[in-house]
Structure formats: C-alpha cells, structure tokens
Design a protein around this motif. Structure first.
Motif, PDB file in Angstrom:
ATOM      1  N   MET A  27       0.826  -1.207   0.000  1.00  0.00           N
ATOM      2  CA  MET A  27       0.000   0.000   0.000  1.00  0.00           C
ATOM      3  C   MET A  27       0.865   1.263   0.000  1.00  0.00           C
ATOM      4  N   LEU A  28       1.978   1.216   0.732  1.00  0.00           N
ATOM      5  CA  LEU A  28       2.898   2.358   0.738  1.00  0.00           C
ATOM      6  C   LEU A  28       3.519   2.575  -0.637  1.00  0.00           C
ATOM      7  N   LEU A  29       3.824   1.472  -1.331  1.00  0.00           N
ATOM      8  CA  LEU A  29       4.385   1.580  -2.682  1.00  0.00           C
ATOM      9  C   LEU A  29       3.394   2.229  -3.646  1.00  0.00           C
ATOM     10  N   VAL A  30       2.116   1.848  -3.516  1.00  0.00           N
ATOM     11  CA  VAL A  30       1.084   2.458  -4.356  1.00  0.00           C
ATOM     12  C   VAL A  30       1.003   3.954  -4.078  1.00  0.00           C
ATOM     13  N   LEU A  31       1.032   4.340  -2.796  1.00  0.00           N
ATOM     14  CA  LEU A  31       0.968   5.754  -2.417  1.00  0.00           C
ATOM     15  C   LEU A  31       2.166   6.531  -2.952  1.00  0.00           C
TER      16      LEU A  31
ATOM     17  N   LYS B  37       4.560   9.848  -8.840  1.00  0.00           N
ATOM     18  CA  LYS B  37       5.666   9.732  -9.793  1.00  0.00           C
ATOM     19  C   LYS B  37       5.176   9.793 -11.228  1.00  0.00           C
ATOM     20  N   ASP B  38       6.036  10.237 -12.127  1.00  0.00           N
ATOM     21  CA  ASP B  38       5.756  10.142 -13.556  1.00  0.00           C
ATOM     22  C   ASP B  38       5.737   8.665 -13.949  1.00  0.00           C
ATOM     23  N   LYS B  39       4.835   8.298 -14.853  1.00  0.00           N
ATOM     24  CA  LYS B  39       4.657   6.879 -15.186  1.00  0.00           C
ATOM     25  C   LYS B  39       5.930   6.224 -15.714  1.00  0.00           C
ATOM     26  N   THR B  40       6.788   7.004 -16.359  1.00  0.00           N
ATOM     27  CA  THR B  40       8.047   6.447 -16.879  1.00  0.00           C
ATOM     28  C   THR B  40       8.938   5.987 -15.743  1.00  0.00           C
TER      29      THR B  40
ATOM     30  N   GLN C 224      10.674   2.285 -14.340  1.00  0.00           N
ATOM     31  CA  GLN C 224      12.120   2.140 -14.178  1.00  0.00           C
ATOM     32  C   GLN C 224      12.512   1.698 -12.777  1.00  0.00           C
ATOM     33  N   ASN C 225      11.919   2.338 -11.769  1.00  0.00           N
ATOM     34  CA  ASN C 225      12.244   1.988 -10.385  1.00  0.00           C
ATOM     35  C   ASN C 225      11.051   2.277  -9.489  1.00  0.00           C
ATOM     36  N   ALA C 226      10.287   1.241  -9.233  1.00  0.00           N
ATOM     37  CA  ALA C 226       9.058   1.411  -8.452  1.00  0.00           C
ATOM     38  C   ALA C 226       9.340   1.687  -6.978  1.00  0.00           C
ATOM     39  N   PHE C 227      10.560   1.400  -6.512  1.00  0.00           N
ATOM     40  CA  PHE C 227      10.875   1.533  -5.083  1.00  0.00           C
ATOM     41  C   PHE C 227      11.530   2.863  -4.730  1.00  0.00           C
ATOM     42  N   SER C 228      11.793   3.713  -5.713  1.00  0.00           N
ATOM     43  CA  SER C 228      12.464   4.994  -5.441  1.00  0.00           C
ATOM     44  C   SER C 228      11.476   6.033  -4.930  1.00  0.00           C
ATOM     45  N   ILE C 229      11.998   7.008  -4.190  1.00  0.00           N
ATOM     46  CA  ILE C 229      11.186   8.110  -3.676  1.00  0.00           C
ATOM     47  C   ILE C 229      11.008   9.143  -4.789  1.00  0.00           C
ATOM     48  N   PRO C 230       9.786   9.655  -5.021  1.00  0.00           N
ATOM     49  CA  PRO C 230       9.586  10.641  -6.091  1.00  0.00           C
ATOM     50  C   PRO C 230      10.306  11.959  -5.784  1.00  0.00           C
ATOM     51  N   ALA C 231      11.207  12.332  -6.655  1.00  0.00           N
ATOM     52  CA  ALA C 231      11.960  13.580  -6.481  1.00  0.00           C
ATOM     53  C   ALA C 231      12.408  14.082  -7.845  1.00  0.00           C
ATOM     54  N   GLY C 232      12.624  15.385  -7.954  1.00  0.00           N
ATOM     55  CA  GLY C 232      13.091  15.961  -9.212  1.00  0.00           C
ATOM     56  C   GLY C 232      12.085  15.793 -10.330  1.00  0.00           C
ATOM     57  N   LYS C 233      12.562  15.306 -11.475  1.00  0.00           N
ATOM     58  CA  LYS C 233      11.680  15.124 -12.632  1.00  0.00           C
ATOM     59  C   LYS C 233      10.654  14.016 -12.409  1.00  0.00           C
TER      60      LYS C 233
END
Length: 278
Positions: free
Chosen positions: A26-30, A35-38, A42-51
């Motif tokens: 559930m945290l991964l979905v949140l 995140k941008d779909k691209t 590429q990396n579903a486990f990364s924290i959304p940052a920057g682009k």
C-alpha cells in the motif's frame, strides 16, 4: 525476563513482520502515485523527487480518464444497499432458524453453511446468464446477488449470537402483547448490535473492493464501480498508464481504510459474540 514476556516479545516481532508484508504494497502504491509513469516502470521503489515527482497530476488524469467520481457514487450505492439488505434479511433469517428449530430450519442453516464453501468459479457463468435473464445487471439488481453470496457468513455469525440470547426475554415481551416485528427490532436487534456492526464492516470491505461480481453482472455501458473503472486505464497491446492507475488506486483504497480504522474495535467484539454458543 520471565518466560511469558519472552513469548510476548516473540509474538510481537512476528506479527510486526507480518503487518509490514501487508502495509508495504500500500505504501508503494501511495509513493508511486506521485511519480511520472516512466519512472514508475524504471524503479518502483524509489522516492519521487526531481523530474520523477509530478504532484497530483496522476490523480487528476486518472479521475478524468475513468470518470472516477461517477464510479465512486455507484460503488457507494451498491455497497450501502447490499450491506443494508444483507443485515436485514440475514438477521431475521438467523432468528427464525434458531427460534423455530424445525427440520426445515436446520436444513436451511446447512445450506447457508454450504454457501460458504462452494467455489465461486462453479457458479460464475450460470450467474452471469441468469442475471441477464432476470435483468439484474443493474446496481440495484446487484444488491440481490450480493445478498445471495454474502448470506452464508452473516447467517452463521448471527445464529451464534441469537443462541446466546435468553428466550425468556422474548416470551416476556410476547406476554405483554408485543408483536413479532416489535420483539425482533426492539429486543433482539439491540442485543445483536456488536455482531451486526462486525458483519457490516466485513461485508462492506468485501463489496467495496469486489471486482469480479460487478464485472460479470453489470451493464458496462451504463454502470461501473471503482475497481472496474480503474481497470479501464489499461490500453491496447497491454499498455497501462501506471501513474493514473496508482492515483486512482489510492483514491479507491483511502475511504475503505478510514472506514476500517474507525470501526475495527467492533470486529473482534462482534465475532466473539457469535462464538458464545455454536
């Protein structure tokens, strides 16, 4: 440290690990909903940052593409109507089974138990055909279908609760001139309240998240529940707008999670009430 404390610590560690197994997806979905779909691919486990960070763009795009607000309305309509019908019909049925105690009542109870163990795959094609024949391919028709599939567990729990209610209470009310409906709604139902709330929570969580029954029965050109609407984000040739899908999944999950957190204290109380007598 005493032996009991060691065992308690062991169980706490074990259940914490099990809880994480359920919470992490559930945290991964949140996280991926921002995140941008691209970058999700590429990396579903990364924290959304920057682009990679797109804010609420996935949510707005998902709502626009799926008409999620309309689907939310139909999901609430189906869930509230189905749960209400289930509680009313199964509580009265369980009361009749316990108080009558005839061979017919016992046979009916066994059929309800059988309802709990029959695999859904055995009846899904027949169900789809009959629902079309009887014009049950509407949200209000779905109430009846959910009544049939959810009655087994509800009757099982309510029967256990009613067996623990002293029959003398009902007999006293009858001597005082109370009618049968009044005895049920003013004496039996208040005593059953913890189990009624417990069953309502369990059935609400099932119906809210259910995909297969609405998909098999509803007229998709007119009605879509939230799980079905989200599925329509899948494009041709297996393409999926993962960003919009993650945003819609969060919007679908949040209401039922909040509902469960508010009502969870009633679940154990209600199930234990149904386990007093078998």
């Amino acid at each position: 440290m005493s032996e009991k404390m060691k065992h308690a610590g062991l169980w706490t560690t074990l259940f914490t690990a099990v809880s994480l197994i359920w919470i992490v997806p559930m945290l991964l979905v949140l996280v991926n909903s921002f995140k941008d779909k691209t970058y999700i691919s590429q990396n579903a486990f990364s924290i959304p940052a920057g682009k990679a960070f797109v804010g609420l763009e996935n949510y707005t795009r998902g709502i626009e593409r799926t008409n999620l607000i309309g689907s939310f309305g139909w999901t609430v309509f189906v869930t509230v109507g189905s749960v209400g019908l289930l509680l009313l019909c199964t509580s009265m049925c369980a009361w009749w089974i316990v108080r009558v105690g005839s061979t017919t009542a016992k046979t009916l109870y066994i059929l309800f138990l059988f309802n709990m163990i029959v695999p859904f795959q055995m009846v899904m094609f027949t169900l789809s055909k009959i629902s079309d024949m009887l014009n049950l391919n509407t949200p209000w028709g779905l109430w009846i279908i959910y009544l049939g599939f959810g009655a087994g567990l509800s009757v099982f729990i309510f029967t256990g609760v009613i067996k623990s209610i002293p029959q003398e209470l009902e007999e006293s009310a009858m001597i005082d001139g109370a009618s049968v409906p009044r005895i049920f709604f003013q004496i039996v139902v208040p005593i059953m309240r913890p189990s009624i709330i417990s069953v309502a929570i369990l059935q609400t969580m099932w119906i809210w998240n259910d995909f297969l029954l609405p998909y098999l029965t509803l007229d998709m050109s007119r009605f879509k529940t939230m799980p079905i609407a989200i599925q329509y984000l899948r494009g041709g040739y297996g393409s999926v707008d993962m960003g919009a899908m993650m945003g819609c999944l969060v919007l679908a999950i949040v209401p039922i999670v909040v509902f469960y957190i508010i009502c969870q204290k009633y679940i154990i109380k209600g199930v234990m009430a149904g386990a007093v007598k078998g």
